[in-house]
Design a protein around this motif. Structure first.
Motif: not given
Length: 149
Positions: A57-68
């Motif tokens: 993504h052009a605006d690299i997501p923050d860690f809170d937008e990642m999940e295991w």
């Protein structure tokens, strides 16, 4: 193909783990439940290992937008090598053994050991799947891979 064999594992498997970084703990918790987890982007579904942010993504997501998230635990042999000599005697009973990079079906490469086969049977492009090894007397599980027919 050679006859399937069961790999031997030396005393190294019983060594204590070094301290785990908090962001990788969910991976190891999943393994204890025989669940192979990868980090998944909530926006697009792309998977990563180890824990990171999505670069799609052009605006690299923050860690809170990642999940295991649980995944298939399957993939293809991308690269491999057979180990014939070791310095640490705890690995001696394992010889020879195969180290490999598995290109997981979900995308990322995963470094692992391929077990329960003759090292000569390992080829780039062969299918493989996770095999969970519960370490006796310890609350942990190691992820190895086995070849699929």
């Amino acid at each position: 193909m050679s006859e399937q064999k069961v790999s031997r594992l030396g005393p190294w498997v019983e060594r204590p783990f070094p301290p785990l970084l908090p962001e990788i703990v969910p991976f190891w918790e999943g393994l204890r439940r025989h669940e192979f987890r990868l980090v998944k982007c909530r926006r697009c579904g792309a998977c990563y290992y180890p824990y990171t942010v999505c670069v799609r993504h052009a605006d690299i997501p923050d860690f809170d937008e990642m999940e295991w998230a649980p995944t298939s635990g399957r993939g293809t042999v991308f690269a491999h090598l057979t180990v014939h000599k070791v310095v640490d005697p705890a690995f001696q009973p394992d010889l020879p053994y195969v180290l490999a990079l598995i290109e997981l079906d979900e995308g990322p490469l995963f470094a692992t050991r391929i077990v329960d086969c003759d090292p000569q049977d390992v080829r780039i492009g062969r299918r493989a799947a996770v095999k969970y090894h519960d370490v006796p007397g310890q609350d942990r599980t190691l992820p190895f891979f086995v070849l699929q027919d």
